[in-house]
Design an enzyme around this catalytic site. Structure first.
Site, PDB file in Angstrom:
ATOM      1  N   GLY A   9     -12.699   1.407 -26.391  1.00 20.13           N
ATOM      2  CA  GLY A   9     -12.122   0.359 -25.544  1.00 20.13           C
ATOM      3  C   GLY A   9     -12.647   0.561 -24.135  1.00 20.13           C
ATOM      4  O   GLY A   9     -12.351   1.573 -23.492  1.00 20.13           O
ATOM      5  N   GLY A  11     -12.104  -1.516 -21.655  1.00 17.44           N
ATOM      6  CA  GLY A  11     -11.337  -2.387 -20.752  1.00 17.44           C
ATOM      7  C   GLY A  11     -10.797  -1.576 -19.589  1.00 17.44           C
ATOM      8  O   GLY A  11     -11.388  -0.563 -19.192  1.00 17.44           O
ATOM      9  N   ASN A  12      -9.666  -2.022 -19.063  1.00 10.84           N
ATOM     10  CA  ASN A  12      -9.115  -1.372 -17.868  1.00 10.84           C
ATOM     11  C   ASN A  12      -8.763   0.096 -18.103  1.00 10.84           C
ATOM     12  O   ASN A  12      -9.184   0.967 -17.337  1.00 10.84           O
ATOM     13  CB  ASN A  12      -7.874  -2.130 -17.393  1.00 10.84           C
ATOM     14  CG  ASN A  12      -8.251  -3.416 -16.671  1.00 10.84           C
ATOM     15  OD1 ASN A  12      -9.345  -3.532 -16.126  1.00 10.84           O
ATOM     16  ND2 ASN A  12      -7.346  -4.374 -16.679  1.00 10.84           N
ATOM     17  N   VAL A  13      -7.979   0.362 -19.138  1.00 12.04           N
ATOM     18  CA  VAL A  13      -7.549   1.752 -19.358  1.00 12.04           C
ATOM     19  C   VAL A  13      -8.751   2.607 -19.784  1.00 12.04           C
ATOM     20  O   VAL A  13      -8.959   3.716 -19.270  1.00 12.04           O
ATOM     21  CB  VAL A  13      -6.435   1.835 -20.435  1.00 12.04           C
ATOM     22  CG1 VAL A  13      -6.040   3.291 -20.671  1.00 12.04           C
ATOM     23  CG2 VAL A  13      -5.219   1.022 -20.021  1.00 12.04           C
ATOM     24  N   ASP A  33     -17.030  -0.193 -27.230  1.00 21.52           N
ATOM     25  CA  ASP A  33     -16.258  -1.437 -27.241  1.00 21.52           C
ATOM     26  C   ASP A  33     -16.896  -2.392 -28.237  1.00 21.52           C
ATOM     27  O   ASP A  33     -18.067  -2.246 -28.610  1.00 21.52           O
ATOM     28  CB  ASP A  33     -16.218  -2.091 -25.847  1.00 21.52           C
ATOM     29  CG  ASP A  33     -15.023  -3.045 -25.679  1.00 21.52           C
ATOM     30  OD1 ASP A  33     -14.023  -2.636 -25.052  1.00 21.52           O
ATOM     31  OD2 ASP A  33     -15.088  -4.184 -26.190  1.00 21.52           O
ATOM     32  N   ARG A  88       5.843  -4.674 -25.338  1.00 20.52           N
ATOM     33  CA  ARG A  88       4.793  -3.897 -26.010  1.00 20.52           C
ATOM     34  C   ARG A  88       4.793  -4.188 -27.504  1.00 20.52           C
ATOM     35  O   ARG A  88       3.758  -4.182 -28.149  1.00 20.52           O
ATOM     36  CB  ARG A  88       5.012  -2.399 -25.763  1.00 20.52           C
ATOM     37  CG  ARG A  88       4.790  -1.981 -24.324  1.00 20.52           C
ATOM     38  CD  ARG A  88       4.884  -0.475 -24.155  1.00 20.52           C
ATOM     39  NE  ARG A  88       4.679  -0.079 -22.771  1.00 20.52           N
ATOM     40  CZ  ARG A  88       5.648   0.010 -21.858  1.00 20.52           C
ATOM     41  NH1 ARG A  88       6.883  -0.261 -22.182  1.00 20.52           N
ATOM     42  NH2 ARG A  88       5.375   0.377 -20.621  1.00 20.52           N
ATOM     43  N   ASN A 120      -0.825   0.211 -27.187  1.00 23.14           N
ATOM     44  CA  ASN A 120       0.593  -0.088 -27.424  1.00 23.14           C
ATOM     45  C   ASN A 120       0.808  -1.016 -28.608  1.00 23.14           C
ATOM     46  O   ASN A 120      -0.105  -1.752 -28.958  1.00 23.14           O
ATOM     47  CB  ASN A 120       1.180  -0.740 -26.159  1.00 23.14           C
ATOM     48  CG  ASN A 120       1.626   0.310 -25.170  1.00 23.14           C
ATOM     49  OD1 ASN A 120       2.353   1.229 -25.532  1.00 23.14           O
ATOM     50  ND2 ASN A 120       1.178   0.188 -23.927  1.00 23.14           N
ATOM     51  N   HIS A 175       8.119   4.885 -25.745  1.00 24.53           N
ATOM     52  CA  HIS A 175       7.483   4.593 -24.461  1.00 24.53           C
ATOM     53  C   HIS A 175       8.226   3.458 -23.769  1.00 24.53           C
ATOM     54  O   HIS A 175       8.431   2.405 -24.336  1.00 24.53           O
ATOM     55  CB  HIS A 175       6.039   4.191 -24.733  1.00 24.53           C
ATOM     56  CG  HIS A 175       5.238   3.921 -23.505  1.00 24.53           C
ATOM     57  ND1 HIS A 175       5.499   4.507 -22.293  1.00 24.53           N
ATOM     58  CD2 HIS A 175       4.159   3.139 -23.316  1.00 24.53           C
ATOM     59  CE1 HIS A 175       4.609   4.088 -21.411  1.00 24.53           C
ATOM     60  NE2 HIS A 175       3.791   3.245 -22.012  1.00 24.53           N
TER      61      HIS A 175
HETATM   62  N1  APR Z   1     -13.085  -2.076 -31.233  1.00 26.07           N
HETATM   63  C1  APR Z   1     -13.410  -1.663 -29.984  1.00 26.07           C
HETATM   64  N2  APR Z   1     -12.901  -2.225 -28.873  1.00 26.07           N
HETATM   65  C2  APR Z   1     -12.049  -3.232 -29.020  1.00 26.07           C
HETATM   66  C3  APR Z   1     -11.651  -3.717 -30.283  1.00 26.07           C
HETATM   67  C4  APR Z   1     -12.213  -3.087 -31.433  1.00 26.07           C
HETATM   68  N3  APR Z   1     -11.900  -3.476 -32.668  1.00 26.07           N
HETATM   69  N4  APR Z   1     -10.782  -4.734 -30.102  1.00 26.07           N
HETATM   70  C5  APR Z   1     -10.622  -4.878 -28.770  1.00 26.07           C
HETATM   71  N5  APR Z   1     -11.388  -3.978 -28.121  1.00 26.07           N
HETATM   72  C6  APR Z   1     -11.544  -3.791 -26.668  1.00 26.07           C
HETATM   73  C7  APR Z   1     -11.612  -5.103 -25.900  1.00 26.07           C
HETATM   74  O1  APR Z   1     -12.886  -5.707 -26.038  1.00 26.07           O
HETATM   75  C8  APR Z   1     -11.305  -4.653 -24.486  1.00 26.07           C
HETATM   76  O2  APR Z   1     -12.480  -4.355 -23.751  1.00 26.07           O
HETATM   77  O3  APR Z   1     -10.418  -3.124 -26.105  1.00 26.07           O
HETATM   78  C9  APR Z   1     -10.480  -3.365 -24.688  1.00 26.07           C
HETATM   79  C10 APR Z   1      -9.057  -3.471 -24.151  1.00 26.07           C
HETATM   80  O4  APR Z   1      -9.153  -3.564 -22.767  1.00 26.07           O
HETATM   81  P1  APR Z   1      -8.142  -4.422 -21.866  1.00 26.07           P
HETATM   82  O5  APR Z   1      -7.950  -5.770 -22.463  1.00 26.07           O
HETATM   83  O6  APR Z   1      -8.595  -4.298 -20.447  1.00 26.07           O
HETATM   84  O7  APR Z   1      -6.726  -3.659 -22.066  1.00 26.07           O
HETATM   85  P2  APR Z   1      -6.260  -2.328 -21.315  1.00 26.07           P
HETATM   86  O8  APR Z   1      -5.530  -2.697 -20.077  1.00 26.07           O
HETATM   87  O9  APR Z   1      -7.384  -1.383 -21.224  1.00 26.07           O
HETATM   88  O10 APR Z   1      -5.165  -1.815 -22.356  1.00 26.07           O
HETATM   89  C11 APR Z   1      -5.558  -1.332 -23.622  1.00 26.07           C
HETATM   90  O11 APR Z   1      -3.807   0.301 -23.701  1.00 26.07           O
HETATM   91  O12 APR Z   1      -2.032   0.695 -22.273  1.00 26.07           O
HETATM   92  C12 APR Z   1      -2.435   0.089 -23.461  1.00 26.07           C
HETATM   93  O13 APR Z   1      -0.928  -1.802 -23.681  1.00 26.07           O
HETATM   94  C13 APR Z   1      -2.248  -1.414 -23.418  1.00 26.07           C
HETATM   95  O14 APR Z   1      -2.612  -1.773 -25.765  1.00 26.07           O
HETATM   96  C14 APR Z   1      -3.201  -1.858 -24.481  1.00 26.07           C
HETATM   97  C15 APR Z   1      -4.343  -0.829 -24.381  1.00 26.07           C
END
Ligand code: APR
Length: 309
Positions: A9, A11-13, A33, A88, A120, A175
């Site tokens: 992933g 994304g942000n986290v 990702d 969540r 989550n 959580h």
């Molecule tokens: N395989 C790989 N990456 C994936 C998949 C997958 N099958 N499905 C989604 N993603 C990626 C998305 O493309 C995206 O870049 O996961 C990333 C999620 O990033 P964000 O949408 O920015 O979410 P984020 O804020 O990082 O949160 C991720 O952590 O804290 C928890 O509740 C939050 O469940 C959420 C997770």
């Protein structure tokens, strides 16, 4: 040789976690990702910060799990995040599918790794990752309690105008919404918190910590928290990699501890080289026991929805 940590992933986290690990320099990082170009672009950007942050670590971004082979630790952040008005739990079935698919890919190539689910609803996702991976439970440990306690410590620090370093506390349970703060174990510079903050004010502070995630979602509108969550993941990673055996509140598999079994819930654990070295049991008050049981029940409810879908 440096360690190898995969973050799934970008994304942000995930990207913030990757950046924090890279900055420390003790581990190479693979950022994965599903979106083409996203992990590659972010990883390259982070790599190019190395000369400034004095990190010689290598970071690569990819859509291909081959790059993740033989990772020591895998942080799972892939999935959808909350938007305002969502709990969540609303993320359950979508994220269950994503986490299951990711875990299958990971275990095939890194059979000895330690998994840290972050997606989550965390306690249910940790359970799912444990079941799908077939790993011993000590090698699947979720991130939640450090974040909840960090929020709680922040607000106590602001209330009393003392350093966050002087505040020690633990939380139990699921959580966020169902988190159970251990007031008796909340110590500020050696003094129990109950001697420093009146009960009704303390309850307000506890509630703000419980709602800490939602408070940020309401500000951001398009996503959820990631700076404090990624810092929490890094604290877990360092306790594992450097075999520190820190006692940290994490989401762990329970096998009789706290009177419950076959469920993941937030409890203090000794976190070291093997992952969860052991669960630390505190004597709970009747009220804490009651809240913990309610919290575990809500995790069980999610687990049963997952098993019937
Ligand atoms: N395989 C790989 N990456 C994936 C998949 C997958 N099958 N499905 C989604 N993603 C990626 C998305 O493309 C995206 O870049 O996961 C990333 C999620 O990033 P964000 O949408 O920015 O979410 P984020 O804020 O990082 O949160 C991720 O952590 O804290 C928890 O509740 C939050 O469940 C959420 C997770």
């Amino acid at each position: 040789m440096r360690n190898k940590i995969t973050v799934v992933g970008a994304g942000n986290v995930g990207a913030t976690t990757a950046q924090r690990i890279f900055d420390k320099g003790y581990s190479d990082v693979v950022l994965i990702d599903i979106v083409d170009g996203l992990p590659q672009g972010k990883a390259l950007d982070i790599q190019e910060s190395g000369p400034i942050s004095s990190s010689d670590a290598q970071i690569i971004g990819s859509n291909d799990y081959k790059e993740t082979a033989n990772s020591d630790i895998v942080v799972i952040t892939s999935g959808i995040a909350r938007k305002p008005g969502m709990s969540r739990d609303d993320l359950l079935l979508t994220n269950m599918k994503i986490v299951s698919q990711v875990v299958q890919e990971i275990v095939a190539l890194s059979p000895d790794s330690i998994l840290i689910p972050v997606t989550n609803p965390l306690d249910a996702m940790a359970y799912q990752a444990y079941k799908i991976s077939g790993f011993p439970s000590n090698r699947v440990v979720g991130m939640a309690g450090i974040l909840d306690t960090s929020r709680f410590r922040t607000f106590i620090s602001q209330e009393l105008n003392v350093s966050v370093a002087s505040i020690s506390t633990y939380v139990l349970g699921g959580h966020g919404d169902t988190m159970v703060p251990l007031i008796g174990q909340t110590i500020v510079g050696g003094k129990p918190i109950a001697e420093l903050i009146p009960e009704d004010r303390l309850e307000q502070i506890v509630q703000r910590a419980r709602d800490g995630g939602a408070e940020i979602v309401n500000y951001l509108k398009t996503g959820s928290a990631y700076y404090a969550p990624s810092a929490s993941v890094v604290q877990m990673i360092e306790s594992i990699l450097f075999d520190k055996n820190e006692i940290l509140p994490c989401t762990a598999y329970l096998q009789g501890e706290y009177g419950t079994s076959d469920v993941y819930a937030g409890v203090p654990v000794v976190l070291g080289q093997k992952g969860v070295e052991r669960v630390v049991e505190f004597k709970l008050t009747e009220k804490e026991k009651d809240l913990f049981e309610k919290s575990v029940d809500s995790v069980r409810e999610l687990i049963s929805i997952m098993s019937t879908s």
